[in-house]
Design a protein around this motif. Structure first.
Motif, PDB file in Angstrom:
ATOM      1  N   THR A 187      68.055  34.651 -38.300  1.00  0.00           N
ATOM      2  CA  THR A 187      67.425  33.466 -37.896  1.00  0.00           C
ATOM      3  C   THR A 187      66.220  33.830 -37.275  1.00  0.00           C
ATOM      4  OG1 THR A 187      69.395  31.903 -37.557  1.00  0.00           O
ATOM      5  CG2 THR A 187      67.392  31.710 -36.162  1.00  0.00           C
ATOM      6  N   PHE A 188      65.057  33.320 -37.351  1.00  0.00           N
ATOM      7  CA  PHE A 188      63.762  33.366 -36.627  1.00  0.00           C
ATOM      8  C   PHE A 188      63.494  32.133 -35.991  1.00  0.00           C
ATOM      9  CE2 PHE A 188      63.617  36.735 -39.861  1.00  0.00           C
ATOM     10  CZ  PHE A 188      63.174  37.906 -39.336  1.00  0.00           C
ATOM     11  N   ASP A 189      63.006  32.244 -34.909  1.00  0.00           N
ATOM     12  CA  ASP A 189      62.641  31.333 -34.133  1.00  0.00           C
ATOM     13  C   ASP A 189      61.057  30.972 -34.023  1.00  0.00           C
ATOM     14  OD1 ASP A 189      64.619  29.494 -32.949  1.00  0.00           O
ATOM     15  OD2 ASP A 189      65.646  31.496 -32.526  1.00  0.00           O
ATOM     16  N   GLY A 190      60.367  30.992 -34.988  1.00  0.00           N
ATOM     17  CA  GLY A 190      58.902  31.010 -35.149  1.00  0.00           C
ATOM     18  C   GLY A 190      58.098  32.261 -35.228  1.00  0.00           C
ATOM     19  N   ASP A 191      56.922  32.578 -35.232  1.00  0.00           N
ATOM     20  CA  ASP A 191      56.042  33.703 -35.084  1.00  0.00           C
ATOM     21  C   ASP A 191      56.718  34.562 -33.830  1.00  0.00           C
ATOM     22  OD1 ASP A 191      54.755  35.545 -36.399  1.00  0.00           O
ATOM     23  OD2 ASP A 191      52.673  34.861 -35.586  1.00  0.00           O
ATOM     24  N   ARG A 192      56.278  35.792 -33.877  1.00  0.00           N
ATOM     25  CA  ARG A 192      56.574  36.832 -32.864  1.00  0.00           C
ATOM     26  C   ARG A 192      56.714  36.230 -31.430  1.00  0.00           C
ATOM     27  NH1 ARG A 192      53.134  41.032 -33.615  1.00  0.00           N
ATOM     28  NH2 ARG A 192      54.381  42.324 -34.990  1.00  0.00           N
ATOM     29  N   ALA A 193      55.507  35.913 -31.036  1.00  0.00           N
ATOM     30  CA  ALA A 193      55.329  35.546 -29.686  1.00  0.00           C
ATOM     31  C   ALA A 193      56.278  34.370 -29.261  1.00  0.00           C
ATOM     32  CB  ALA A 193      53.985  34.935 -29.069  1.00  0.00           C
ATOM     33  N   ASP A 194      56.369  33.247 -30.176  1.00  0.00           N
ATOM     34  CA  ASP A 194      57.319  32.076 -30.042  1.00  0.00           C
ATOM     35  C   ASP A 194      58.783  32.629 -29.901  1.00  0.00           C
ATOM     36  OD1 ASP A 194      55.372  30.315 -29.613  1.00  0.00           O
ATOM     37  OD2 ASP A 194      55.212  29.900 -31.443  1.00  0.00           O
ATOM     38  N   HIS A 195      59.030  33.527 -30.965  1.00  0.00           N
ATOM     39  CA  HIS A 195      60.496  34.077 -31.320  1.00  0.00           C
ATOM     40  C   HIS A 195      60.909  34.659 -29.854  1.00  0.00           C
ATOM     41  CE1 HIS A 195      63.784  35.881 -33.948  1.00  0.00           C
ATOM     42  NE2 HIS A 195      63.654  36.804 -32.721  1.00  0.00           N
ATOM     43  N   ASP A 196      59.984  35.680 -29.564  1.00  0.00           N
ATOM     44  CA  ASP A 196      60.222  36.453 -28.417  1.00  0.00           C
ATOM     45  C   ASP A 196      60.579  35.640 -27.160  1.00  0.00           C
ATOM     46  OD1 ASP A 196      60.843  38.725 -29.882  1.00  0.00           O
ATOM     47  OD2 ASP A 196      58.709  39.442 -29.477  1.00  0.00           O
ATOM     48  N   ARG A 197      60.207  34.456 -27.007  1.00  0.00           N
ATOM     49  CA  ARG A 197      60.433  33.556 -25.669  1.00  0.00           C
ATOM     50  C   ARG A 197      61.664  32.761 -26.045  1.00  0.00           C
ATOM     51  NH1 ARG A 197      54.820  32.536 -26.121  1.00  0.00           N
ATOM     52  NH2 ARG A 197      55.191  30.719 -27.330  1.00  0.00           N
ATOM     53  N   ILE A 198      61.936  32.433 -27.351  1.00  0.00           N
ATOM     54  CA  ILE A 198      63.311  31.739 -27.535  1.00  0.00           C
ATOM     55  C   ILE A 198      64.699  32.602 -27.777  1.00  0.00           C
ATOM     56  CG2 ILE A 198      64.197  29.986 -29.143  1.00  0.00           C
ATOM     57  CD1 ILE A 198      61.231  29.230 -29.424  1.00  0.00           C
ATOM     58  N   ARG A 199      64.436  33.570 -28.832  1.00  0.00           N
ATOM     59  CA  ARG A 199      65.429  34.223 -29.228  1.00  0.00           C
ATOM     60  C   ARG A 199      65.550  35.552 -28.531  1.00  0.00           C
ATOM     61  NH1 ARG A 199      68.763  32.692 -33.046  1.00  0.00           N
ATOM     62  NH2 ARG A 199      70.039  34.185 -34.346  1.00  0.00           N
ATOM     63  N   VAL A 200      66.126  35.453 -27.453  1.00  0.00           N
ATOM     64  CA  VAL A 200      66.164  36.460 -26.382  1.00  0.00           C
ATOM     65  C   VAL A 200      67.490  37.234 -26.098  1.00  0.00           C
ATOM     66  CG1 VAL A 200      64.136  35.741 -25.117  1.00  0.00           C
ATOM     67  CG2 VAL A 200      66.297  34.729 -24.554  1.00  0.00           C
ATOM     68  N   THR A 207      63.342  40.093 -29.541  1.00  0.00           N
ATOM     69  CA  THR A 207      64.077  40.637 -30.760  1.00  0.00           C
ATOM     70  C   THR A 207      63.238  40.741 -31.846  1.00  0.00           C
ATOM     71  OG1 THR A 207      65.043  38.568 -31.112  1.00  0.00           O
ATOM     72  CG2 THR A 207      66.255  39.929 -29.379  1.00  0.00           C
ATOM     73  N   PHE A 208      62.228  40.230 -31.923  1.00  0.00           N
ATOM     74  CA  PHE A 208      61.476  40.093 -33.253  1.00  0.00           C
ATOM     75  C   PHE A 208      61.079  41.297 -33.916  1.00  0.00           C
ATOM     76  CE2 PHE A 208      58.148  39.372 -36.487  1.00  0.00           C
ATOM     77  CZ  PHE A 208      58.219  38.186 -36.674  1.00  0.00           C
ATOM     78  N   ASP A 209      60.701  42.334 -33.171  1.00  0.00           N
ATOM     79  CA  ASP A 209      60.312  43.537 -34.254  1.00  0.00           C
ATOM     80  C   ASP A 209      61.673  44.194 -34.198  1.00  0.00           C
ATOM     81  OD1 ASP A 209      57.573  43.258 -33.939  1.00  0.00           O
ATOM     82  OD2 ASP A 209      57.281  44.181 -32.200  1.00  0.00           O
ATOM     83  N   THR A 210      62.450  44.206 -33.374  1.00  0.00           N
ATOM     84  CA  THR A 210      63.810  44.796 -33.917  1.00  0.00           C
ATOM     85  C   THR A 210      64.540  44.299 -35.208  1.00  0.00           C
ATOM     86  OG1 THR A 210      64.313  45.454 -31.405  1.00  0.00           O
ATOM     87  CG2 THR A 210      66.210  45.140 -32.922  1.00  0.00           C
ATOM     88  N   ILE A 211      64.439  42.900 -35.195  1.00  0.00           N
ATOM     89  CA  ILE A 211      65.282  42.355 -36.310  1.00  0.00           C
ATOM     90  C   ILE A 211      64.391  42.772 -37.543  1.00  0.00           C
ATOM     91  CG2 ILE A 211      65.600  40.033 -37.437  1.00  0.00           C
ATOM     92  CD1 ILE A 211      65.902  38.864 -34.309  1.00  0.00           C
ATOM     93  N   VAL A 212      63.084  42.429 -37.697  1.00  0.00           N
ATOM     94  CA  VAL A 212      62.463  42.943 -38.965  1.00  0.00           C
ATOM     95  C   VAL A 212      62.583  44.235 -39.381  1.00  0.00           C
ATOM     96  CG1 VAL A 212      59.888  42.769 -39.812  1.00  0.00           C
ATOM     97  CG2 VAL A 212      60.609  41.084 -38.450  1.00  0.00           C
ATOM     98  N   ARG A 213      62.432  45.202 -38.235  1.00  0.00           N
ATOM     99  CA  ARG A 213      62.791  46.630 -38.504  1.00  0.00           C
ATOM    100  C   ARG A 213      64.196  46.684 -38.994  1.00  0.00           C
ATOM    101  NH1 ARG A 213      62.189  48.535 -33.844  1.00  0.00           N
ATOM    102  NH2 ARG A 213      64.468  48.301 -33.341  1.00  0.00           N
ATOM    103  N   ALA A 242      51.896  31.253 -39.762  1.00  0.00           N
ATOM    104  CA  ALA A 242      51.752  32.845 -39.714  1.00  0.00           C
ATOM    105  C   ALA A 242      53.063  33.536 -39.653  1.00  0.00           C
ATOM    106  CB  ALA A 242      51.226  33.030 -38.110  1.00  0.00           C
ATOM    107  N   LEU A 243      54.271  32.847 -39.327  1.00  0.00           N
ATOM    108  CA  LEU A 243      55.223  33.860 -39.308  1.00  0.00           C
ATOM    109  C   LEU A 243      55.648  34.055 -40.824  1.00  0.00           C
ATOM    110  CD1 LEU A 243      58.172  34.587 -38.401  1.00  0.00           C
ATOM    111  CD2 LEU A 243      59.065  32.200 -38.747  1.00  0.00           C
ATOM    112  N   ILE A 244      55.372  33.124 -41.814  1.00  0.00           N
ATOM    113  CA  ILE A 244      55.778  33.340 -43.228  1.00  0.00           C
ATOM    114  C   ILE A 244      54.957  34.248 -43.873  1.00  0.00           C
ATOM    115  CG2 ILE A 244      55.645  32.276 -45.458  1.00  0.00           C
ATOM    116  CD1 ILE A 244      56.129  29.624 -43.981  1.00  0.00           C
ATOM    117  N   GLY A 245      53.752  34.501 -43.238  1.00  0.00           N
ATOM    118  CA  GLY A 245      52.951  35.592 -43.854  1.00  0.00           C
ATOM    119  C   GLY A 245      53.069  36.802 -43.234  1.00  0.00           C
ATOM    120  N   ARG A 246      53.734  36.691 -42.007  1.00  0.00           N
ATOM    121  CA  ARG A 246      54.188  38.052 -41.338  1.00  0.00           C
ATOM    122  C   ARG A 246      55.443  38.667 -41.996  1.00  0.00           C
ATOM    123  NH1 ARG A 246      52.432  39.668 -36.291  1.00  0.00           N
ATOM    124  NH2 ARG A 246      51.890  37.729 -35.615  1.00  0.00           N
ATOM    125  N   LEU A 247      56.134  37.866 -42.266  1.00  0.00           N
ATOM    126  CA  LEU A 247      57.666  38.379 -43.061  1.00  0.00           C
ATOM    127  C   LEU A 247      57.131  38.706 -44.630  1.00  0.00           C
ATOM    128  CD1 LEU A 247      59.982  35.425 -41.803  1.00  0.00           C
ATOM    129  CD2 LEU A 247      59.569  37.727 -40.934  1.00  0.00           C
TER     130      LEU A 247
END
Length: 394
Positions: A187-200, A207-213, A242-247
């Motif tokens: 699961t992703f909770d939006g783009d990096r900044a939003d995700h890192d405020r929500i999925r903590v 957790t965004f960068d860790t998950i993608v890596r 922006a999330l779709i493009g980043r992924l």
């Protein structure tokens, strides 16, 4: 648009696309012209006969048994909307109270597989599908591996996992893949900044960068495919483009299926101000189209079909918590008040479990009526079918 009673009971849907109608039956999808419909909006007899001849009205027989197993009820993340919370963190932090701790053991694995074997024999099923679930299943990676290895003796056909991927390593991905696991939902909770405020993390931190890596490294080490769920709420919807493009830049879209889901509340006090409006439907349509353009798979809409586990009173599947307790649905797993039996003693009498036997999303509270929700999903699915057809991917 309405269907006749028999079609509704089959789960069939009739959607109005931009240039034609779409019929979604238990046997597949068909493109219809206005002439295929009667003035009252039902299928003309000749249309229904053609659909039947092509097998679109027929439901394929169940071929396998679907077993969901919580390998650990604990989680290393503290997402406020999780249906395994029992409330919100009253201190405003990242440690919401959760269901009771339980961890899958070798002894319980034996009981679970023996239970599944009995249920499969009763339903005359020979193929087993396993979903590794939690909590976070990789908090008990040993339990995941042992369950899959031993399930081979029970006709394991495939396995998949729902994980936050923060604990996934290349080595573990190889081991899981070698034992039959072919897909992991993340699961992703939006783009990096939003995700890192929500999925903590419960210990704080994004957790965004860790998950993608971890997904990227696991992809290099295994053949696992990825089901990317994007949660949608008023906290993150503006960043999803922006999330779709980043992924797509960080991962291999050819190995990823992506879908979008508005987050609801199951009684844990989580609020989502987004309503199922035409504006939100237009956003879903835009996200689907962008994902397709970038090479992601977007699953084709289907007729409504009952879940193997919660839709048939346990005949074709089961949800088992780490202690061997049975639930009707993964949304109630690990909650004592929703227990419907145990793997050692079987299911409790129907007189006891009646109100505990729920289907997927029965507990979600959206603050909108069923017609509004159905209209939203119909609009989104019709537009997706239009896009898939236009791009030659239907």
């Amino acid at each position: 648009m309405d269907l006749d009673e028999a079609d509704r009971e089959s789960g069939a849907r009739l959607l109005k696309g931009e240039r034609n109608w779409w019929f979604l039956g238990p046997g597949g999808v068909a493109r219809l012209r206005p002439g295929h419909l009667a003035p009252d909006g039902t299928l003309r007899p000749g249309t229904e006969r053609q659909l039947d001849e092509r097998g679109l009205l027929s439901t394929a027989p169940r071929k396998g048994y679907s077993l969901t197993v919580l390998t650990s009820t604990d989680c290393n993340l503290g997402c406020g909307y999780c249906f395994q919370n029992v409330g919100q963190d009253t201190a405003g932090g990242t440690r919401p109270p959760r269901i009771t701790h339980a961890r899958l053991t070798s002894e319980t694995i034996t009981s679970i597989l023996e239970f599944a074997g009995r249920r499969m024999a009763a339903a005359e099923l020979e193929r087993l599908t396993i979903l590794l679930f939690g909590g976070e299943p990789l908090l008990n990676a040993r339990g995941c591996l042992e369950l899959l290895a031993r399930a081979a003796d029970y006709g394991l056909a495939r396995a998949w996992m729902i994980s936050n991927a923060t604990l996934l390593t290349p080595r573990l991905a190889r081991e899981l893949s070698g034992l039959g696991l072919d897909t992991i939902q993340v699961t992703f909770d939006g783009d990096r900044a939003d995700h890192d405020r929500i999925r903590v993390r419960r210990s704080h931190g994004g957790t965004f960068d860790t998950i993608v890596r971890n997904i990227a490294r696991a992809s290099e080490a295994s053949t696992i495919r990825w089901l990317l769920r994007v949660n949608v709420s008023h906290h993150n919807h503006r960043g999803i483009d922006a999330l779709i493009g980043r992924l797509s830049a960080a991962l291999d879209p050819a190995r990823c299926t992506i879908y979008f889901a508005r987050v609801g509340d199951v009684g844990v006090g989580y609020g989502n101000d987004l309503l199922h409006t035409g504006e939100l439907a237009a956003s879903f349509t835009r996200w689907h189209r962008r994902a397709l353009e970038l090479g992601f798979t977007v699953a084709r809409p289907q007729a409504r079909r009952q879940c193997n586990t919660c839709g048939h009173a346990g005949r074709y599947g089961a949800v088992v918590s780490a202690d061997g307790t049975l639930s009707s649905c993964w949304e109630t797993a690990g909650k004592p008040d929703w227990k419907v039996g145990t793997v050692t003693e079987g299911y409790l009498p129907a007189a006891v479990t009646g109100e505990r036997w729920i289907a997927c999303e029965d507990l979600y509270r959206y603050g909108e009526d069923g017609r509004t929700l159905a209209d939203f999903h119909d609009a989104v699915d019709a537009a997706l079918l239009d896009s898939l057809d236009e791009m030659g991917r239907l």
